[in-house]
Design a protein around this motif. Structure first.
Motif, PDB file in Angstrom:
ATOM      1  N   THR A  31      10.981  13.903  20.008  1.00 55.14           N
ATOM      2  CA  THR A  31      10.709  15.182  20.672  1.00 55.14           C
ATOM      3  C   THR A  31      10.633  15.020  22.181  1.00 55.14           C
ATOM      4  O   THR A  31      11.025  15.924  22.927  1.00 55.14           O
ATOM      5  N   TRP A  32      10.155  13.868  22.632  1.00 60.38           N
ATOM      6  CA  TRP A  32       9.951  13.686  24.073  1.00 60.38           C
ATOM      7  C   TRP A  32      11.271  13.559  24.819  1.00 60.38           C
ATOM      8  O   TRP A  32      11.432  14.129  25.910  1.00 60.38           O
ATOM      9  N   TRP A  33      12.239  12.813  24.256  1.00 54.42           N
ATOM     10  CA  TRP A  33      13.522  12.784  24.963  1.00 54.42           C
ATOM     11  C   TRP A  33      14.254  14.116  24.819  1.00 54.42           C
ATOM     12  O   TRP A  33      15.049  14.499  25.695  1.00 54.42           O
ATOM     13  N   GLN A  34      13.983  14.858  23.728  1.00 55.41           N
ATOM     14  CA  GLN A  34      14.536  16.205  23.607  1.00 55.41           C
ATOM     15  C   GLN A  34      14.021  17.089  24.741  1.00 55.41           C
ATOM     16  O   GLN A  34      14.785  17.857  25.351  1.00 55.41           O
ATOM     17  N   LEU A  35      12.734  16.985  25.017  1.00 57.80           N
ATOM     18  CA  LEU A  35      12.148  17.777  26.116  1.00 57.80           C
ATOM     19  C   LEU A  35      12.734  17.368  27.464  1.00 57.80           C
ATOM     20  O   LEU A  35      13.027  18.229  28.308  1.00 57.80           O
ATOM     21  N   ARG A  36      12.901  16.074  27.675  1.00 58.05           N
ATOM     22  CA  ARG A  36      13.468  15.614  28.949  1.00 58.05           C
ATOM     23  C   ARG A  36      14.896  16.128  29.112  1.00 58.05           C
ATOM     24  O   ARG A  36      15.282  16.602  30.201  1.00 58.05           O
ATOM     25  N   ALA A  37      15.690  16.054  28.063  1.00 57.43           N
ATOM     26  CA  ALA A  37      17.063  16.558  28.144  1.00 57.43           C
ATOM     27  C   ALA A  37      17.053  18.058  28.414  1.00 57.43           C
ATOM     28  O   ALA A  37      17.858  18.559  29.214  1.00 57.43           O
ATOM     29  N   GLY A  38      16.155  18.786  27.750  1.00 55.54           N
ATOM     30  CA  GLY A  38      16.057  20.220  27.999  1.00 55.54           C
ATOM     31  C   GLY A  38      15.682  20.522  29.431  1.00 55.54           C
ATOM     32  O   GLY A  38      16.225  21.449  30.048  1.00 55.54           O
ATOM     33  N   ALA A  39      14.753  19.740  29.987  1.00 62.14           N
ATOM     34  CA  ALA A  39      14.342  19.941  31.382  1.00 62.14           C
ATOM     35  C   ALA A  39      15.494  19.690  32.336  1.00 62.14           C
ATOM     36  O   ALA A  39      15.710  20.449  33.297  1.00 62.14           O
ATOM     37  N   ASP A  40      16.259  18.639  32.097  1.00 64.55           N
ATOM     38  CA  ASP A  40      17.377  18.310  32.984  1.00 64.55           C
ATOM     39  C   ASP A  40      18.492  19.349  32.887  1.00 64.55           C
ATOM     40  O   ASP A  40      19.127  19.691  33.898  1.00 64.55           O
ATOM     41  N   MET A  41      18.740  19.857  31.678  1.00 63.43           N
ATOM     42  CA  MET A  41      19.756  20.906  31.541  1.00 63.43           C
ATOM     43  C   MET A  41      19.279  22.212  32.153  1.00 63.43           C
ATOM     44  O   MET A  41      20.067  22.974  32.718  1.00 63.43           O
ATOM     45  N   TRP A  42      17.989  22.483  32.035  1.00 63.57           N
ATOM     46  CA  TRP A  42      17.418  23.676  32.656  1.00 63.57           C
ATOM     47  C   TRP A  42      17.618  23.622  34.168  1.00 63.57           C
ATOM     48  O   TRP A  42      17.954  24.632  34.803  1.00 63.57           O
ATOM     49  N   ALA A  43      17.404  22.441  34.743  1.00 62.71           N
ATOM     50  CA  ALA A  43      17.521  22.282  36.197  1.00 62.71           C
ATOM     51  C   ALA A  43      18.966  22.296  36.662  1.00 62.71           C
ATOM     52  O   ALA A  43      19.289  22.859  37.720  1.00 62.71           O
ATOM     53  N   SER A  44      19.861  21.679  35.891  1.00 70.99           N
ATOM     54  CA  SER A  44      21.248  21.541  36.329  1.00 70.99           C
ATOM     55  C   SER A  44      22.142  22.694  35.898  1.00 70.99           C
ATOM     56  O   SER A  44      23.169  22.962  36.533  1.00 70.99           O
ATOM     57  N   GLY A  45      21.783  23.349  34.799  1.00 70.29           N
ATOM     58  CA  GLY A  45      22.628  24.414  34.272  1.00 70.29           C
ATOM     59  C   GLY A  45      23.849  23.903  33.533  1.00 70.29           C
ATOM     60  O   GLY A  45      24.773  24.672  33.262  1.00 70.29           O
ATOM     61  N   HIS A  46      23.867  22.617  33.194  1.00 63.88           N
ATOM     62  CA  HIS A  46      24.996  22.025  32.482  1.00 63.88           C
ATOM     63  C   HIS A  46      24.509  21.271  31.243  1.00 63.88           C
ATOM     64  O   HIS A  46      23.418  20.708  31.240  1.00 63.88           O
ATOM     65  N   GLY A 380      11.713   7.127  23.483  1.00 62.23           N
ATOM     66  CA  GLY A 380      11.582   8.566  23.699  1.00 62.23           C
ATOM     67  C   GLY A 380      10.362   8.919  24.521  1.00 62.23           C
ATOM     68  O   GLY A 380      10.408   9.801  25.391  1.00 62.23           O
ATOM     69  N   TYR A 381       9.234   8.235  24.257  1.00 59.64           N
ATOM     70  CA  TYR A 381       8.029   8.471  25.049  1.00 59.64           C
ATOM     71  C   TYR A 381       8.301   8.190  26.525  1.00 59.64           C
ATOM     72  O   TYR A 381       7.940   8.980  27.410  1.00 59.64           O
ATOM     73  N   LEU A 382       8.911   7.030  26.792  1.00 60.04           N
ATOM     74  CA  LEU A 382       9.101   6.596  28.172  1.00 60.04           C
ATOM     75  C   LEU A 382      10.061   7.502  28.932  1.00 60.04           C
ATOM     76  O   LEU A 382       9.888   7.732  30.135  1.00 60.04           O
ATOM     77  N   ILE A 383      11.069   8.025  28.255  1.00 66.10           N
ATOM     78  CA  ILE A 383      12.017   8.928  28.920  1.00 66.10           C
ATOM     79  C   ILE A 383      11.308  10.152  29.467  1.00 66.10           C
ATOM     80  O   ILE A 383      11.640  10.652  30.557  1.00 66.10           O
ATOM     81  N   TRP A 384      10.312  10.642  28.750  1.00 68.89           N
ATOM     82  CA  TRP A 384       9.584  11.833  29.207  1.00 68.89           C
ATOM     83  C   TRP A 384       8.445  11.483  30.162  1.00 68.89           C
ATOM     84  O   TRP A 384       8.304  12.079  31.226  1.00 68.89           O
ATOM     85  N   PHE A 385       7.627  10.501  29.803  1.00 71.72           N
ATOM     86  CA  PHE A 385       6.409  10.234  30.561  1.00 71.72           C
ATOM     87  C   PHE A 385       6.649   9.376  31.797  1.00 71.72           C
ATOM     88  O   PHE A 385       5.814   9.355  32.696  1.00 71.72           O
ATOM     89  N   GLU A 386       7.751   8.660  31.864  1.00 71.55           N
ATOM     90  CA  GLU A 386       8.077   7.887  33.055  1.00 71.55           C
ATOM     91  C   GLU A 386       9.538   8.150  33.417  1.00 71.55           C
ATOM     92  O   GLU A 386      10.417   7.301  33.216  1.00 71.55           O
ATOM     93  N   PRO A 387       9.839   9.353  33.936  1.00 65.66           N
ATOM     94  CA  PRO A 387      11.230   9.755  34.175  1.00 65.66           C
ATOM     95  C   PRO A 387      11.949   8.924  35.220  1.00 65.66           C
ATOM     96  O   PRO A 387      13.180   8.928  35.279  1.00 65.66           O
ATOM     97  N   GLY A 388      11.214   8.201  36.048  1.00 69.23           N
ATOM     98  CA  GLY A 388      11.867   7.396  37.078  1.00 69.23           C
ATOM     99  C   GLY A 388      12.357   6.052  36.585  1.00 69.23           C
ATOM    100  O   GLY A 388      12.966   5.304  37.357  1.00 69.23           O
ATOM    101  N   ARG A 389      12.107   5.736  35.329  1.00 72.54           N
ATOM    102  CA  ARG A 389      12.464   4.421  34.796  1.00 72.54           C
ATOM    103  C   ARG A 389      13.506   4.567  33.695  1.00 72.54           C
ATOM    104  O   ARG A 389      13.352   5.366  32.780  1.00 72.54           O
ATOM    105  N   ARG A 390      14.580   3.807  33.792  1.00 70.07           N
ATOM    106  CA  ARG A 390      15.585   3.811  32.733  1.00 70.07           C
ATOM    107  C   ARG A 390      15.155   2.871  31.611  1.00 70.07           C
ATOM    108  O   ARG A 390      14.728   1.748  31.865  1.00 70.07           O
TER     109      ARG A 390
END
Length: 460
Positions: A31-46, A380-390
């Motif tokens: 769910t957490w990487w789903q939220l991150r992807a949703g946030a990035d698409m919301w911001a970019s529009g793509h 998935g946790y890290l993608i959402w909670f630490e967005p600056g780290r790959r």
């Protein structure tokens, strides 16, 4: 007779049980990487179709077939936080079981005796994630076929294809149900065929286009290579799955005994429940995540297949109703469920897993050098909670080569990290303290930037 009967009270408790269990289901790692992807698409529009979250597959093609559910989830999160997201997923699940309830035949108490045990194994996969869309859309598709609303299947499958890969299973089940419906009404054969063709075309109308038909089977093939819990076959020794085995056996036996009855014109409605259950049974035997989907059809099918005299003694009532008492009990149960959910959300109880990683561990991770090593489960946790780290790896799995995932499984099983870390220039690790790799790194002189009873952050 007042509508506040004992049957009404029992039905209300059935659905309040579903509401409470679904609303309190813990957040899944995915769910957490789903939220991150949703946030990035919301911001970019793509729509995101390229990996940007890992250093091991950065820039690789990502067949993001769940993009719409990600945008919906993030929109709900922006509007009302994790509580609203959890309630929305619960609403999808409650709606799905409302359809299952409506498809079941017979007295209320007999339906409850059959459907209630099915909730135990079915609830194992009620987490707030895109799978919840398939839990609703699959029974909805069959309901539309039962009611001969074939044309509504096409927009349903278009939405479904953009929300979750379970749409392929929906096509298989719906094709089987449409074929069964045509058996009883030959005049609908053409419309059923055109509807199925329309559904196939609708599934192609996603950002993946025709590649959808290649990428989703590839994704399923990759998943089956990994020992993921929800993709393992159900085991007889698992107590929560006991109702599944019982209902599967009862369904199979009743289907054998009633096949002549199902061939009669009057058997159409019941057959349209039996066919999906029959299609889903081998899939449920192959993967535990399909158990709930099977039970959503098998339980109402059993209600229709059972002779009327079976369970009659348990469901026959000769007692007087007490409408006011029933109403009071329903109101009290509803308030209790609302209070329990509100209390859990307000205090963010650990069971919800709304804060799965300690903030101090994330602060330590920010001071850790690149590149990061983490397990599949925590990516998935890290993608959402630490967005600056790959991350090294996460539950998306599609952008990653199977060899990378299998190597991570081997590394965690053996603790032998040297070749993996050298290949990817790993200098930082975020791991559970129980990880064999964490123990090996500590003994090899890596520095612990953070450690508690659950997590450790190590740097070279």
């Amino acid at each position: 007779m007042s509508r506040w009967t004992f049957e009404t009270f029992a039905t209300a408790l059935f659905f309040l049980t579903i509401v409470t269990a679904a609303a309190l289901s813990p957040m899944a790692s995915d769910t957490w990487w789903q939220l991150r992807a949703g946030a990035d698409m919301w911001a970019s529009g793509h729509v995101l179709l390229t990996d940007t979250y890992s250093h091991t597959a950065f820039g690789a093609f990502w067949p993001n077939h769940e993009w719409l559910s990600q945008v919906v989830f993030y929109s709900l999160y922006r509007l009302g936080g994790l509580g609203l997201l959890s309630l929305f997923a619960a609403a999808l699940i409650v709606s799905a079981w409302s359809i299952t309830w409506s498809l079941a035949a017979g007295p209320v108490l007999r339906r409850l005796l059959i459907l209630l045990p099915a909730l135990v194994p079915a609830s194992e996969h009620w987490a707030p994630r895109p799978h919840a869309f398939s839990l609703l859309f699959l029974p909805l598709a069959v309901l539309l076929i039962v009611r001969r609303r074939y044309y509504l299947l096409i927009p349903l499958f278009w939405i479904w294809a953009n929300c979750h890969g379970g749409v392929l299973l929906g096509l298989i089940v719906s094709a089987s149900a449409l074929a069964a419906a045509s058996f009883y009404d030959r005049e609908t054969l053409a419309s059923a065929g055109l509807t199925l063709a329309g559904c196939i075309a609708a599934v192609t109308l996603t950002p993946l286009g025709a590649a959808f038909w290649i990428e989703i089977p590839r994704s399923l093939a990759r998943i089956r290579q990994y020992p993921l819990d929800e993709w393992l076959a159900p085991r007889l020794a698992e107590v929560p799955l006991a109702p599944f085995w019982v209902l599967a056996a009862v369904f199979s036996g009743l289907l054998f005994l009633n096949w002549r009855r199902l061939c009669e014109p009057s058997g159409r409605r019941l057959a349209l429940l039996c066919v999906p259950a029959l299609v889903l049974l081998p899939l449920a035997l192959a993967a535990v995540r399909n158990v709930g989907l099977f039970l959503m059809f098998a339980a109402p099918a059993i209600c229709g297949l059972l002779p009327e005299h079976v369970l009659a003694g348990l469901t026959r009532r000769n007692r007087q109703d007490h409408p006011r008492l029933n109403f009071a009990l329903i109101a009290a149960a509803t308030i209790a469920a609302a209070v329990a959910i509100g209390y859990a959300y307000r205090l963010r109880i650990d069971h919800l897993k709304w804060s799965p990683l300690p903030e101090a561990s994330l602060q330590a991770l920010r001071a850790c050098p690149d590149n990061l090593y983490n397990r599949y489960d925590e990516g998935g946790y890290l993608i959402w909670f630490e967005p600056g780290r790959r991350v090294y790896l996460d539950g998306r799995q599609d952008p990653y080569e199977p060899g990378l995932v299998l190597d991570q499984i081997r590394t965690e099983a053996s603790g032998d990290y040297a070749s993996t870390f050298a290949a990817h220039n790993i200098r930082c690790a975020y791991l559970p303290v129980t990880s064999p790799v964490a123990a090996r790194l500590s003994s090899s002189g890596w520095s612990a930037l953070y450690r508690d009873s659950a997590w450790v952050v190590l740097a070279q």
